[in-house]
Scaffold this motif. Structure first.
Motif: not given
Lengths: 544, 115
Positions: A470-471, A473-474, A477-478, B64, B66-67, B70-71
């Motif tokens: 999960a980390s 993926v972040k 993506y970023s 958009r 932001k990263g 996400l969580y």
């Protein structure tokens, strides 16, 4: 004289000589009025060459150890440093000439130390190649190379020495050199602060380790690790001082290996150090894990009850490291800091595997799953160095281009840096344990063996792996997806791409042939670590 | 050591792992997906809700994502845990040394308790 007989001291001497040649070379180049580009290739080239030579010698010794299945030793100051046994092969270091016990300093290489030293030398060489372009401060390149070489000396020495005080010396060399390297970007106050913190904890750790060595020396009158193991084994019961020493050793090396809750220096140092330095810092973590495992298995592994309790301590530290590391990584927005927390988490897997092996050492369960757990831990160490090194180098490539590590300031890098993106993906897939990448194989080995010890531990390890994915993926993506970044139109130089490509290829190769690596490389190392009696026999005579 | 050794199946003690067999499985899965895709109607364009990214069944915001966001749900649910964790990571050198010495002391006390 056969030069190959003296590879063990040369492994230390060559980078040491190259380190001290750097200032001389700097002065010489200045007098010859060589331009910055020429100086870069001469100074950087000397470092690469020295580390390549070191790597070749380490590989040669490793091949010898694995091929002959014999422990190699080198006795400093002896007439015949490599041949100290008599004609019948039974005369050993405790003969009368030695005063009844081994006096001299030894280098000892078994499968476990050869395994670690090869990885350390290999990554140090890659770091020197990467630094050719990454380090732009030509005026101070000599300092950088000097410290990088000294750090390599320290971490290789830690894994080759068979002497406790010598281990302390190499530990200090590694610590001081790495602090200097972390502070290398000295205009960044954060880098200097991180280096100071690292120095402070390293110095206190070093002193506590020295205290432990002193306590053992005071009781048994020897610093030779093999002979110390014999002396401890002869005791009817361990003294309280012996137990305190074990606590000091475990605490210190677990701290140096970044185990939670003694890990706080790690995100500071890993994030602020230049990328090639972070690569070598990973190997210094490995050297600390080596020292931790070697001392506990060799000196205390023969006392079942103590070994089992130490195993539970390893497991507790491993679980904490895995979970706290990954949960802290999830909330980071600094690319390298995030990766540093993942490093802590990955160290947790290794501690878990080694801990389970230690907790069942000397029992029937050791053959059932203990050795497999230790092999899993060491296999994960190998994979960790490859994919984590790769990930830190990709982070370095991003920083090289944009001079920022903030995820919110990145984005769209895949357009301008396709190779770096590909390398990042390979590293991220491997650390997340996605099959068929290398991280999956080692995690599977840990999961299945640890499951037999306690299923709950496996469940935690699997959850941590999912959170790792999960980390990353972040991060992907970023940093890499989105509209093209206006400032990034070209890839990083070839000297930076090549080490990344090598690590990526190795990560893929290990993932595709895991059985080969485990059977021929990892399992012999795990067996050597568990077999303290074999180490003692290999050093003090009587055959390995 | 032979070339065939490279292709050996890894024995994990209670199971086996072969990356090559796995890759074969992935290849077959891709083939099945490809066949299903080919069986669909060509030229379908995703418009309206179909064209939007999935956002837990909600209409996604305009800007958009932001990263960091996400969580958000995960970190919010573990709010208390994270608060304590942040306190632990104070950046203060005295804390670094405190935790190191405390952990070493606890470990030493555990070992001293072993008979």
């Amino acid at each position: 004289m056969n030069l190959a007989d003296h590879y063990l001291p040369l492994i230390i001497a060559v980078p040491l000589m190259a380190a001290f040649l750097q200032p001389l070379l700097h002065t010489l180049l200045q007098r010859m009025k060589v331009g910055p580009e020429g100086a870069r290739w001469v100074k950087g080239g000397l470092t690469c060459l020295a580390l390549l030579l070191t790597l070749l010698m380490v590989l040669s010794v490793t091949y010898e150890v694995y091929d002959t299945d014999q422990i190699q030793t080198y006795q400093f100051g002896a007439d015949e440093p490599t041949q100290y046994s008599g004609a019948d092969g039974t005369v050993n270091l405790t003969d009368s000439k030695q005063g009844g016990f081994p006096l001299r300093i030894f280098f000892v290489v078994d499968h476990f130390s050869a395994f670690g030293a090869s990885l350390g030398a290999f990554l140090a060489f890659l770091a020197s190649v990467y630094a050719l372009s990454y380090i732009r401060d030509e005026e101070r390149r000599g300092w950088f190379s000097n410290l990088l070489l000294l750090m390599t000396v320290g971490l290789l020495g830690m894994q080759l020495t068979g002497d406790l005080f010598n281990l302390f010396v190499f530990l200090e060399i590694t610590g001081i050199a790495s602090c200097g390297l972390v502070a290398f970007p000295r205009r960044r106050i954060e880098a200097v602060e991180a280096a100071f913190k690292y120095l402070a904890v390293s110095v206190v750790g070093g002193l506590l380790f020295l205290l432990g060595v002193g306590l053992l020396y005071g009781q048994y009158g020897t610093l030779n690790m093999a002979f110390m193991a014999v002396k401890l084994g002869e005791q009817a019961a361990l003294t309280n001082l012996d137990k305190i020493v074990l606590g000091l050793f475990v605490g210190t090396f677990a701290m140096k290996a970044s185990a939670v809750p003694m890990h706080m220096w790690t995100p500071d140092a890993y994030a602020e150090a230049p990328a090639p330095v972070t690569l070598v810092l990973l190997t210094s973590t490995m050297a600390s894990l080596y020292a931790l495992s070697r001392l506990v298995f060799l000196l205390y592994g023969q006392i079942d009850e103590m070994a089992h309790v130490a195993g539970y301590v390893f497991i507790a530290l491993g679980l904490l490291s895995m979970f706290v590391g990954v949960t802290m990584a999830l909330i980071q927005h600094d690319l390298k800091r995030l990766m540093a927390y993942h490093s802590i988490s990955q160290v947790g897997y290794m501690l878990l595997g080694l801990g389970v092996g230690l907790a069942v050492l000397g029992t029937d369960e050791f053959d059932d799953y203990g050795l497999a757990a230790m092999s899993g831990g060491l296999f994960h160490l190998l994979n960790y160095l490859l994919y984590k090194g790769l990930l830190f180098l990709t982070a370095g490539a991003v920083f090289y281009k944009l001079r920022t590590r903030e995820l919110s300031e990145l984005g769209g890098l895949a357009h301008g840096m396709p190779y770096t993106t590909l390398f990042f993906l390979i590293g991220a897939a491997a650390i997340s344990g996605i099959p068929p990448f290398s991280g999956f194989a080692s995690k599977l080995l840990i999961y299945e063996s640890v499951y037999q010890f306690n299923p709950l531990l496996t469940a935690v390890a699997m959850v941590v792996s999912i959170m790792t994915l999960a980390s990353f993926v972040k991060v992907f993506y970023s940093a890499f997806l989105g509209q093209p970044h206006p400032e990034v139109t070209r890839e990083v130089p070839m000297t930076m791409l090549t080490p990344m490509a090598v690590l990526a290829l190795l990560t893929l190769a290990v993932g595709l042939a895991p059985d080969f690596v485990v059977t021929y490389l990892v399992e012999p190392a795990a067996q050597a670590l568990a077999n303290g009696a074999g180490y003692v026999a290999g050093v003090l005579g009587g055959g390995a | 050591m032979q070339f065939e050794d490279l292709l050996e199946v890894m024995d994990t003690g209670s199971g086996v792992w072969s990356p090559l067999v796995f890759l074969g499985g992935v290849l077959i899965a891709f083939l099945v997906v490809f066949i299903i895709m080919k069986m669909g109607h060509p030229g379908v364009v995703a418009t309206g809700r179909k064209g939007m990214p999935f956002f837990s069944g909600n209409v996604p915001p305009d800007q958009r994502m932001k990263g960091d966001q996400l969580y958000w749900g995960f970190t919010e649910a573990l709010h208390t845990y994270y608060e304590r964790l942040r306190l632990l990571h104070s950046g203060d050198l005295r804390d670094y040394l405190f935790w190191y010495l405390l952990t070493t002391a606890i470990i030493t006390a555990i070992f001293l308790g072993v008979e």
